[in-house]
Write a protein that holds these residues in place. Structure first.
Motif, PDB file in Angstrom:
ATOM      1  N   SER A   2       0.848  -1.186   0.000  1.00  0.00           N
ATOM      2  CA  SER A   2       0.000   0.000   0.000  1.00  0.00           C
ATOM      3  C   SER A   2       0.885   1.238   0.000  1.00  0.00           C
ATOM      4  CB  SER A   2      -0.924   0.012   1.222  1.00  0.00           C
ATOM      5  OG  SER A   2      -1.668   1.216   1.263  1.00  0.00           O
ATOM      6  N   GLU A   3       0.509   2.198  -0.855  1.00  0.00           N
ATOM      7  CA  GLU A   3       1.240   3.460  -0.914  1.00  0.00           C
ATOM      8  C   GLU A   3       0.378   4.643  -0.485  1.00  0.00           C
ATOM      9  OE1 GLU A   3       3.423   3.930  -4.635  1.00  0.00           O
ATOM     10  OE2 GLU A   3       3.070   1.809  -5.054  1.00  0.00           O
ATOM     11  N   SER A   4      -0.885   4.355  -0.112  1.00  0.00           N
ATOM     12  CA  SER A   4      -1.789   5.460   0.206  1.00  0.00           C
ATOM     13  C   SER A   4      -2.564   5.267   1.501  1.00  0.00           C
ATOM     14  CB  SER A   4      -2.788   5.657  -0.948  1.00  0.00           C
ATOM     15  OG  SER A   4      -3.523   4.461  -1.173  1.00  0.00           O
ATOM     16  N   SER A  35      -3.468   4.535   5.472  1.00  0.00           N
ATOM     17  CA  SER A  35      -2.823   4.781   6.766  1.00  0.00           C
ATOM     18  C   SER A  35      -2.419   3.439   7.366  1.00  0.00           C
ATOM     19  CB  SER A  35      -3.774   5.513   7.713  1.00  0.00           C
ATOM     20  OG  SER A  35      -4.858   4.673   8.069  1.00  0.00           O
ATOM     21  N   GLU A  87      -6.226  -2.871  -4.785  1.00  0.00           N
ATOM     22  CA  GLU A  87      -5.753  -1.814  -3.893  1.00  0.00           C
ATOM     23  C   GLU A  87      -4.372  -1.302  -4.283  1.00  0.00           C
ATOM     24  OE1 GLU A  87      -6.268  -3.131   0.193  1.00  0.00           O
ATOM     25  OE2 GLU A  87      -8.191  -2.064   0.154  1.00  0.00           O
ATOM     26  N   GLY A 144      -3.893  -0.418  -7.198  1.00  0.00           N
ATOM     27  CA  GLY A 144      -4.205   0.545  -8.246  1.00  0.00           C
ATOM     28  C   GLY A 144      -4.009  -0.002  -9.647  1.00  0.00           C
TER      29      GLY A 144
END
Length: 599
Positions: free
Chosen positions: A449-451, A453, A514, A516
């Protein structure tokens, strides 16, 4: 309707049944009461084949057509056939009966969980008692070893120093030259200090925790009169109690076999197969086998307490001592209470238990799989220098400062090491394409995940943790069973589980969406990706959360929404212009929605 009400009053409401009937008879009593209320047949069935758990008056619904069914919350459905009375009151009793049957099923599951937890607690109490006895025995053996080291060596040297001082005092009284005697006393004191250092090193070799048993043994060998040659490797580091036990065992052997001056070297060969192994060979020894065993008896006993073994032999004038010690002193825990509800996890856990129970060169690797299977998820957070550290509840957070490149990805993908065995990665700095590709196509797939929290990522990983743990174990177990015969039960068992399990397909699809991956579901309409991610459980695993319904939505609404989702994804999969990847994704989504329909 008045007649129906009078007949209804002859029966009892389900809550009255639950208050008076023992739990083990509750299901049968509820079904029998429902049949009496409606004046027909009733049955409680579970599974896709509608296996009958309880029915009344006949063992099955026979000779009549099903009139109504009501889903049971935990599992199954209540069926009514051929009712003589079927008004609003009877339908209300049917719904209440289904609710209480769901409660009964939930109570049965909780009772089974309690029984498993009680059995596990009993086993752990036995293990704690055994461990305490074992450590008490080790403590006593260590006390005896230290007493022996001090009394047989240090006090002997202290007597020698006392004798020399007495002789020096006599020399001074007689006014004779004392230079030679003073030098001898100094040498004796130096030897005494060396012996004290050896005793201290035996209690706690300072180099052992930093560099491991081989380096500590090399340091010890440098103080012995006979040369010692080291070869081989013990592999990755293990626990302190294991390394300490191995060190003391080998040190005792070296003290016996290399304690006297010889030209030929003592050979020490390290290896690691199903356990840590050390082979010590000393040519040209004058000890008999009985003498050797007597000299090492105390150390062999101490090693046995730790679960190891020491075997000695003397052939052709050469002494050979073989030492074996398991990588683990503490028992492997197979079951995790957090994951016990997941069927895939239970099947994999049972298979790993069978693998650990078998004797063979890979037993240690099976034990490592079992340990990781019950461990909490590991989430790596990659941040730039100066960014604050983050933490999350329920996961092990591995904090990393630096550039997320391929080298770092390989560390995350490794089965061991401080940064190894990672389940998910949160990148707070832009990763390289090689980093993304390595995590996506690696031997163990790692979510990226890069986005999100850290809190959101942790919640997602925790909700999927049984499947993540099972998938990780499946990959390693496939490697372990690939060398076994085709008809071996372990190989057959992992083939039955299969890496293509629907839950794993769900997890992989969720990870792709997720990340992207814009190529997926781009022709499925506006909001398709958001709906797919929600259906796959990213916002909660409850059917209502997956279908975007409110928490108080009725079962009929859940079934309607699930049916709509099935038709939506099936329709997109069957469109002529839908590509292969989209078609596979739609099949996964449709099957997920089908699982929310009542049987």
């Amino acid at each position: 309707m008045a007649a129906g009400d009078a007949l209804l009053r002859k029966g009892q409401r389900p809550h009255e049944i639950a208050a008076t009937v023992p739990p083990e008879n509750l299901v049968a009593a509820l079904v029998r009461n429902l049949a009496g209320v409606v004046g027909g047949q009733a049955a409680y069935c579970v599974g896709p084949e509608l296996a009958v758990i309880a029915a009344w008056p006949a063992p099955t619904l026979t000779g009549v057509t099903e009139t109504a069914r009501e889903p049971v919350a935990e599992d199954g459905v209540v069926l009514v056939a051929g009712p003589k009375r079927w008004g609003e009151r009877e339908q209300a009793v049917l719904r209440e009966t289904a609710g209480w049957l769901g409660m009964a099923a939930r109570l049965d599951r909780l009772r089974a969980d309690r029984d498993r937890a009680e059995a596990r607690a009993t086993a752990l109490r036995v293990e704690v008692r055994t461990a305490r006895e074992r450590f008490a025995q080790v403590r006593e053996l260590e006390r005896r070893r230290l007493v022996k080291a001090i009394t047989t060596t240090t006090l002997r040297d202290l007597d020698d120093v006392r004798r020399r001082l007495r002789h020096l005092d006599e020399s001074l009284t007689e006014a004779t030259s004392s230079a030679q005697e003073l030098e001898e006393v100094r040498d004796a004191l130096d030897e005494l200090l060396d012996e004290f250092r050896t005793v201290v090193r035996g209690v706690y070799p300072s180099i052992l925790p930093d560099r491991g048993p081989r380096a500590a043994l090399e340091e010890l060998a440098a103080t012995l009169p006979r040369p010692v040659r080291f070869d081989g490797d013990l592999g990755r580091r293990v626990g302190w109690e294991v390394e300490s036990g191995l060190y003391h065992a080998v040190a005792a052997v070296l003290t016996v076999l290399a304690g006297s001056d010889r030209e030929s070297a003592v050979a020490v060969d390290f290896s690691r197969e199903d356990a840590l192994r050390v082979l010590v060979t000393a040519p040209a020894v004058e000890l008999s086998l009985a003498d050797l065993r007597t000299a090492l008896d105390h150390d062999a006993e101490r090693l046995a307490v730790l679960g190891g073994s020491m075997r000695s032999a003397v052939t052709g004038g050469a002494a050979v001592v073989s030492i074996r010690l398991s990588e683990r002193v503490d028992p492997v825990l197979f079951d995790s209470p957090r994951f016990g509800h997941n069927g895939l996890y239970r099947r994999v856990s049972d298979l790993v238990r069978q693998g650990v129970a078998t004797d063979g060169p890979d037993r240690a690797r099976w034990a490592a799989v079992a340990e990781r299977l019950a461990s909490p998820p590991r989430v790596a957070v990659v941040r730039a220098p100066g960014m604050p550290r983050e933490s999350a509840v329920g996961v092990v957070v591995v904090d990393v400062e630096g550039q997320p490149d391929q080298a770092l990805a390989e560390e995350f993908l490794a089965d061991s090491g401080p940064r190894g065995s990672i389940d998910a990665v949160l990148c707070l700095v832009p990763p390289t394409p090689a980093f993304r590709a390595a995590l996506r196509w690696g031997r163990q797939r790692v979510a990226l995940s890069e986005s999100m929290s850290l809190a959101d990522l942790a919640r997602t990983v925790i909700s999927w943790s049984p499947v993540i743990a099972a998938r990780r174990a499946i990959v390693t177990v496939r490697e372990l069973t690939s060398v076994l015969p085709l008809d071996h039960p372990l190989r057959w068992g992992i083939d039955r589980i299969g890496a293509g399990t629907h839950e794993i397909a769900e997890l992989d699809l969720l990870d792709d969406l997720e990340r992207g991956d814009t190529r997926l579901l781009r022709g499925a309409g506006w909001g398709a990706v958001v709906d797919a991610v929600r259906l796959l459980g990213a916002r909660g695993t409850d059917p209502r959360a997956r279908l975007g319904l409110s928490a108080d939505a009725r079962e009929e609404q859940v079934r309607e929404a699930a049916d709509l989702a099935v038709r939506r994804w099936r329709a997109h999969a069957e469109r002529p212009g839908t590509g292969g990847r989209d078609r596979a994704a739609c099949e996964v989504l449709a099957r997920t929605a089908e699982g929310m329909l009542s049987p």
